[in-house]
Structure formats: structure tokens, C-alpha cells
Design a protein around this motif. Structure first.
Motif, mmCIF file in Angstrom:
data_model
loop_
_atom_site.group_PDB
_atom_site.id
_atom_site.type_symbol
_atom_site.label_atom_id
_atom_site.label_comp_id
_atom_site.label_asym_id
_atom_site.label_seq_id
_atom_site.Cartn_x
_atom_site.Cartn_y
_atom_site.Cartn_z
ATOM 1 N N GLY A 202 0.829 -1.200 0.000
ATOM 2 C CA GLY A 202 0.000 0.000 0.000
ATOM 3 C C GLY A 202 0.863 1.250 0.000
ATOM 4 O O GLY A 202 1.422 1.621 1.036
ATOM 5 N N ILE A 203 1.007 1.866 -1.157
ATOM 6 C CA ILE A 203 1.820 3.092 -1.246
ATOM 7 C C ILE A 203 1.112 4.221 -0.498
ATOM 8 O O ILE A 203 1.717 4.965 0.263
ATOM 9 C CB ILE A 203 2.064 3.470 -2.721
ATOM 10 N N THR A 204 -0.163 4.373 -0.755
ATOM 11 C CA THR A 204 -1.010 5.244 0.054
ATOM 12 C C THR A 204 -2.259 4.434 0.376
ATOM 13 O O THR A 204 -2.399 3.297 -0.078
ATOM 14 C CB THR A 204 -1.422 6.529 -0.700
ATOM 15 N N GLU A 205 -3.177 5.055 1.118
ATOM 16 C CA GLU A 205 -4.407 4.312 1.426
ATOM 17 C C GLU A 205 -5.247 4.085 0.182
ATOM 18 O O GLU A 205 -6.149 3.243 0.190
ATOM 19 C CB GLU A 205 -5.235 5.025 2.502
ATOM 20 N N ASN A 206 -4.945 4.815 -0.897
ATOM 21 C CA ASN A 206 -5.732 4.673 -2.127
ATOM 22 C C ASN A 206 -4.959 4.046 -3.286
ATOM 23 O O ASN A 206 -5.521 3.835 -4.352
ATOM 24 C CB ASN A 206 -6.251 6.045 -2.572
#
Lengths: 174, 316
Positions: free
Chosen positions: B64-68
Motif C-alpha cells: 500500500g503506497i497510500t491508502e488509495n
């Protein structure tokens, strides 16, 4: 002479330990979007990864997280909220227990704690003492419908504030 | 087909919380930020008519690089293909499913990189609706010999959008995507082979069988899934020394091989069961069966097993 000068000072030192330190002690978050234990575990581990969190317990059936903070550690409520979003979920409501010491407040009163400002909107009490539950009113702190009730009031309080001031300001109510 | 849709309807109405950790389809949900995961996939079927076992395996790392935004990288291998097309194409296209034909070696097939971006997230109490777009690119090291493409079997790019809806008792995910395979070239023999462009739709349902109520994270979860995979793809094309190579001459040889080179449309169903241990490790197993035409990427029944483990953050 002794009693005139020293008794009040002595009295002050005696009184200090009886006054609880102003601080956050715990928080309760309603988590939205959770359905499985793997998702809940992701949220709980994100919360427990925060250095100032002593313990986080997320009820798998109600999806309510109860967080105990470490005593004498600076609590950053934004990091608490961000932890839930990092796990991929959002927040229905955010409440935190703060210990006050005979704090007189009024509508739009601001108190400061560890570099953050907390502005009251429509408080129902005028003096806060002991453990008091603060309800957070930010966009990421509660569900969209509830936020829309407060949105205009929050926007008015932000007029004329710098970006740095906005970023360190929380809106709360009782 | 009606029977399977009836089963799907039951899934809609059963009174239990749904799950969206689908064994085949990607849900629109993403990996938690900063959390890595690893996934092992294994597929098995028997080649017809030779009855030789065909095995496929893959290892996928996700993060997960970001939550999105979730990144993934996979390596796949199997004994589905030869190292390169043989010099005698005629013999190959008539006989390679026969017992007498040389056994395919086990080899690394391809590398796949993917990115999934969740652009819509509407959460409620024990419900959510999420949408995401996903892109993937693959580098293949083997000559895929069918019209239907697959990431890793083909060097290819893939783009899809995903919508996942979950309302307590009901979870469904819809994926619509396009897969564009690149041309495989064997310059030493003067061959080129291109699988067809593919459009696909996946419809996946999930159902949590147990527990009815959680008492701890160590509760064993048993989830049932039903996934429908539909694809429509163009025919394969091949050239030898720059000249088009016709597959028509194989029409009366092995029907399966001939069909696998033609354009096709099919729907298959993949019922599966999933066990989740300690809220961190998923084990899934299931079987693929055709319900309208068939896929020529594999024979039926095809059995699959996968294991997925997330490495959640430790307490500080």
C-alpha cells in the motif's frame, strides 16, 4: 513574617499534586466501512503503531475502537484519525476524553494543548473540570451528514486564519 | 446457466455478512498504507486428451503506497508452454496436447507489475461502495500459443475499472477490463505470434459462513465465493518470415487446439471457499467450470489454491 510569605507558597506546592495534568487520556472512534476481521485488524494495528497509544481495542461486531493513550505523552489526534484512513476506512465519529482543570469556556473559546488549538462550538457547559468527552467536528472526524451541520460554523471560524493556523486547529463540542 | 444465476441470487439474499476478499477478482478496496502482503497462487488441470498434469504457480507481492494506491509485482511460472515454438509448426499445432508430444518444461513465464487506484470511497456502518481503476503491464518470456491472452503468458498491458458494493449481507464486485497483448517474436526462426485483444467482465459474490459474531481476531473465518468470469477476445494471428500463417489447415485436427486459436466468448464460474486465520492469512481453494462456451487458457475442471498473508504493522 514566616507565615505571611511562605505559607501560601507551601500551600501551592501541596495543592499541585492534587490537580490532574491537562491531557488526553482516551479516545473512541466509530469506524465506517468495516466488515471483516482482517480489515478491523488493519485498523487496530495502525492505531497501535502510534507511539503515544498504549492500547487500542476495536470491537469486531460494533466497529467501535477504544484507544488508551500513554500517560505523559503528547497525543496527536490528527495521527489517530489518519491511522484509520491509512488502513483504508473512514470515521463515523471521533470522541476523546480530556482532563480539564476548572477551565471556563464559551462559544468559540479556544484552548491550546501541545501545539494544537481546540475551538469549542456551541458548548453546553461553561466550566470544564475533570475528565470531559470532546466530540471532534472536522471533516475527517465524523460522517458526512453530521459534518454538514457544523460545516458553515467551522468555515466562519477559519476566516482570516493562516494555513498553519488552520492545520493546527480542531473544532470540538461537548 | 440459469442454475448458476439462481445460486448467485441466493447469495444476494442470504442473511450473513459478506466478504470481498475474492480469490480471483480484485476488489476496489486497496491494501492499507505501508502494509506489504504476499500471495501464492497455484492452478492445476489435466490436459485433454493426454491427461498430463498442467501446473501453474505465481508469487505476488503487494504494497500500500497510500491508502488509495496499491502496487503489485508478480512472477509466474508453469509447464503450460514450450521454451519456443518448434521448427515444425504443423506437428506442433496438431499434436501438442497428445501424450506422444514432448512434455512442456517448468519455466518462469512472466513478470507482472500493477497499480490500483481507489478513486471513490463511500463508507457507512458496515457498508461501503468503492470504485478503483487498475493498470498492469507484463513481460513474458515464453511463446503463448492461444488466442485468449493472459498477463504473464503474454507481454501485455491491461486496464480495468472495478466497483465493489458491500451492504452487510451482500457483497458484489464488478470488474470491466481490456487486455492488449503484444506480439511475440522469434527472430531466429522468423516467427511472430499475437494473441487477440481481450475484453472481460468479472462479477463476484462473497458470503461469510462463520463466525456469526466475532469474539476475537483469532476466530477462524470461513467465506464462500462465487465468481463469474466472462471474456471476449479476437483470434490469434501468426506470421512466418513476414507472411501470414493460416490456422485453417488444422480445422480437422485437434478441435481444441484449432478453437484456441480462434476468436471466442465464454463465461465460466469459480466457486471457492476461503479460510482466514488470525485475521492475517487467507487460504483459498476452488474450481473453475464453464457455463457458456469455455476458456481455452486451461482445461476443465481447473482447481486452484492460493495463500495470501498481510504483514500488518507492529505495536510501537
Amino acid at each position: 513574617m514566616y507565615s505571611f510569605f511562605f505559607r501560601p507558597i507551601l500551600g501551592l506546592f501541596c495543592f499541585l499534586p492534587l490537580v490532574a495534568k491537562a491531557q488526553f487520556v482516551s479516545a473512541t472512534l466509530g469506524i465506517s466501512g468495516l466488515t471483516c476481521s482482517m480489515c478491523s485488524y488493519a485498523v487496530q494495528t495502525e492505531l497501535e503503531h502510534l507511539t503515544f497509544v498504549e492500547k487500542a481495542v476495536l470491537d469486531l461486531n460494533t466497529n467501535i475502537a477504544v484507544i488508551q493513550f500513554k500517560p505523559d505523552q503528547k497525543v496527536n489526534m490528527q495521527q489517530v484519525v489518519d491511522a484509520v484512513y491509512k488502513a483504508g476506512f473512514s470515521i463515523a465519529y471521533t470522541e476523546a476524553d480530556f482532563i480539564f482543570n476548572q477551565q471556563a469556556i464559551a462559544d468559540q473559546f479556544i484552548f491550546s494543548y501541545d501545539g494544537f488549538n481546540y475551538q469549542f462550538l456551541k458548548p453546553t457547559l461553561l466550566v470544564l473540570n475533570g475528565k470531559t468527552t470532546l466530540k471532534f467536528l472536522g471533516k475527517k472526524h465524523l460522517r458526512k451528514k453530521a459534518y454538514s451541520f457544523w460545516a458553515r460554523m467551522i468555515k466562519e471560524t477559519l476566516n482570516g486564519k493562516t494555513k498553519a493556523e488552520v492545520e493546527t486547529l480542531y473544532h470540538v463540542t461537548l | 446457466m440459469i442454475r448458476f444465476f439462481f445460486i448467485a441470487l441466493i447469495f444476494w439474499t442470504l442473511s450473513a455478512k459478506a466478504q470481498e476478499l475474492y480469490p480471483y477478482a480484485e476488489a476496489a478496496s486497496t491494501q492499507p498504507k505501508g502494509v506489504p502482503g504476499i500471495r501464492f497462487t497455484y492452478e492445476n488441470y489435466k490436459e485433454i486428451p493426454s491427461q498430463r498434469a498442467r501446473n501453474y504457480g505465481g508469487v505476488r507481492l503487494v504494497y500500500g503506497i497510500t491508502e488509495n494506491l496499491t502496487a503489485g509485482i508478480s512472477i509466474t511460472g508453469s509447464n503450460h508452454h514450450l521454451k519456443k515454438f518448434p521448427a515444425d509448426l504443423s506437428y506442433f499445432f496438431q499434436k501438442h496436447h497428445q501424450k506422444g508430444f514432448q512434455q512442456n518444461p517448468y519455466q518462469v513465464e512472466g513478470l507482472i507489475a500493477s497499480l490500483k487506484y481507489k478513486f471513490l470511497n463511500l463508507d457507512g456502518h458496515q457498508r461501503h461502495f468503492r470504485m478503483a481503476v487498475m493498470g498492469a503491464a507484463a513481460k513474458s518470456f515464453i511463446p503463448h500459443d492461444g488466442a485468449e491472452p493472459r498477463l504473464g503468458d503474454n507481454s501485455a498491458i491491461d486496464g480495468s475499472w472495478i466497483a465493489t458494493l458491500l451492504i452487510k449481507r451482500f457483497a458484489v464486485s464488478l470488474t470491466n477490463g481490456y487486455l492488449f497483448p503484444f506480439k511475440y517474436k522469434d527472430e531466429s526462426q522468423g516467427y511472430s505470434f499475437k494473441s487477440g485483444n481481450c475484453r472481460y467482465v468479472n462479477l463476484s459474490f462473497g458470503y461469510r459462513l462463520i463466525p456469526n459474531a466475532y469474539s476475537s481476531y483469532s476466530n477462524l473465518n470461513v467465506n464462500l465465493y462465487l465468481e463469474f468470469i466472462s471474456a471476449n477476445y479476437d483470434k490469434a494471428t501468426m506470421t512466418v518470415n513476414g507472411q501470414p500463417y493460416s490456422f485453417d489447415i488444422y480445422q480437422n485436427a485437434d478441435k481444441y487446439i484449432y478453437n484456441s486459436l480462434q476468436a471466442g466468448t465464454y463465461t465460466e464460474v469459480r466457486p471457492s471457499i476461503q479460510l482466514i486465520f488470525y485475521s492475517t492469512t487467507r487460504v483459498e481453494m476452488g474450481v473453475a467450470s464453464p457455463i457458456f462456451n469455455q476458456s481455452y487458457l486451461h482445461f476443465y475442471p481447473m482447481y486452484f489454491v492460493s495463500i495470501h498473508k498481510n504483514f500488518f504493522k507492529a505495536k510501537k
